[in-house]
Design a protein around this motif. Structure first.
Motif, PDB file in Angstrom:
ATOM      1  N   SER A  82      42.240  47.226  33.600  1.00  0.00           N
ATOM      2  CA  SER A  82      42.006  46.693  34.935  1.00  0.00           C
ATOM      3  C   SER A  82      42.086  47.807  35.973  1.00  0.00           C
ATOM      4  CB  SER A  82      43.078  45.626  35.218  1.00  0.00           C
ATOM      5  OG  SER A  82      43.093  45.231  36.564  1.00  0.00           O
ATOM      6  N   LYS A 123      43.560  38.119  36.470  1.00  0.00           N
ATOM      7  CA  LYS A 123      45.009  38.142  36.272  1.00  0.00           C
ATOM      8  C   LYS A 123      45.619  36.786  36.597  1.00  0.00           C
ATOM      9  CE  LYS A 123      49.291  40.546  37.576  1.00  0.00           C
ATOM     10  NZ  LYS A 123      50.077  39.301  37.732  1.00  0.00           N
ATOM     11  N   ASP A 134      47.527  34.560  34.002  1.00  0.00           N
ATOM     12  CA  ASP A 134      48.918  34.204  34.277  1.00  0.00           C
ATOM     13  C   ASP A 134      49.127  32.696  34.169  1.00  0.00           C
ATOM     14  OD1 ASP A 134      49.627  36.833  34.720  1.00  0.00           O
ATOM     15  OD2 ASP A 134      49.598  36.684  36.902  1.00  0.00           O
ATOM     16  N   TRP A 170      49.672  46.466  30.906  1.00  0.00           N
ATOM     17  CA  TRP A 170      48.567  46.810  31.798  1.00  0.00           C
ATOM     18  C   TRP A 170      48.067  48.220  31.522  1.00  0.00           C
ATOM     19  CZ3 TRP A 170      46.011  43.313  34.493  1.00  0.00           C
ATOM     20  CH2 TRP A 170      46.643  42.077  34.717  1.00  0.00           C
ATOM     21  N   ASN A 196      54.236  44.244  35.291  1.00  0.00           N
ATOM     22  CA  ASN A 196      53.434  43.128  35.778  1.00  0.00           C
ATOM     23  C   ASN A 196      53.671  42.874  37.258  1.00  0.00           C
ATOM     24  OD1 ASN A 196      51.573  40.865  34.962  1.00  0.00           O
ATOM     25  ND2 ASN A 196      53.232  39.659  35.827  1.00  0.00           N
ATOM     26  N   GLU A 205      50.809  43.134  40.236  1.00  0.00           N
ATOM     27  CA  GLU A 205      50.597  42.021  41.168  1.00  0.00           C
ATOM     28  C   GLU A 205      50.758  42.484  42.621  1.00  0.00           C
ATOM     29  OE1 GLU A 205      49.923  38.153  42.591  1.00  0.00           O
ATOM     30  OE2 GLU A 205      49.736  38.844  40.512  1.00  0.00           O
TER      31      GLU A 205
END
Length: 240
Positions: free
Chosen positions: A12, A23, A27, A43, A120, A124
């Protein structure tokens, strides 16, 4: 009986609009997955514009016109389309505020956070900063603040930007992507057996999670990736 966790690797880029949408959909699917505590999400870096020079003065519409060869109407339509798509997923993109920025330092921060156990959360935070808050994800002071918000130490962040210890990890991710045939992002790989390309519906992610997990649990081996296609941004930075 104790088991290792099944790995889900996600290639990504921070500046990829479908990556944030993908994502969120993944999720949501993972939240519904009954064995989510047995899944490890990793990731991976993918740089859509490695030579991009950060320009805080240019607007997204102008960037698409200049770098993608779009007309103003085409660029505006593309932005409206992806914004509406994001809205359906609960994300409020604000392209009027988006700062056109090189994402290499952001990837360094994601790797650093991975070492500390909250990769993560860092991913985000950077996506939100880029697409919703209009933050400059190439600015060191901004990245230090964002990193500290998720739990990184300021000294560790400064050390990374000074020494670039994770630069090699980024290059390795990109090489690995090339080797397994990743041509666009987001690209989700489940236990190196199945892959989902693009921002697929939650149901698709959940189906693949169930399939991959049941086979991982049974220790079955499937050497080739089976790819499900969806909306993504390709290696040239074109998003569709």
């Amino acid at each position: 009986m104790e088991f290792e966790k099944m790995k889900v690797e996600i290639w990504s880029d921070i500046m990829c609009p479908f990556c944030y949408i993908g994502k969120r959909k993944f999720d949501n699917a993972l939240e519904q997955f009954s064995h989510r505590d047995k899944v490890e999400v990793i990731w991976k870096s993918f740089d859509l514009a490695p030579n991009l020079k950060t320009d805080t003065s240019i607007k997204s519409v102008d960037f698409l016109q200049k770098h993608k060869g779009m007309s103003k109407a085409q660029a505006q339509h593309a932005i409206e389309r992806v914004t509406a798509f994001a809205k359906e997923t609960g994300l409020d993109y604000d392209y009027d505020k988006v700062v056109i920025a090189n994402t290499h330092r952001g990837h360094q921060l994601i790797h650093l956070a991975g070492q500390a156990g909250f990769q993560n959360e860092m991913k985000e935070r950077l996506l939100k900063a880029y697409f919703i808050e209009g933050r400059n994800v190439d600015d060191v002071a901004t990245l230090i603040q964002l990193g500290q918000e998720v739990g990184l130490e300021k000294a560790a962040i400064e050390s990374e930007f000074n020494e670039s210890q994770f630069a090699a990890h980024i290059e390795q991710d990109i090489l690995e992507a090339r080797n397994i045939g990743v041509s666009g992002v987001p690209f989700f790989v489940f236990d190196r057996k199945y892959a989902v390309s693009g921002a697929q519906p939650e149901e698709q992610f959940l189906n693949v999670l169930n399939k991959a997990y049941s086979e991982w649990y049974a220790k079955q081996e499937f050497p080739e990736l089976e790819v499900m296609q969806g909306a993504s941004c390709d290696a040239s930075g074109n998003c569709d």
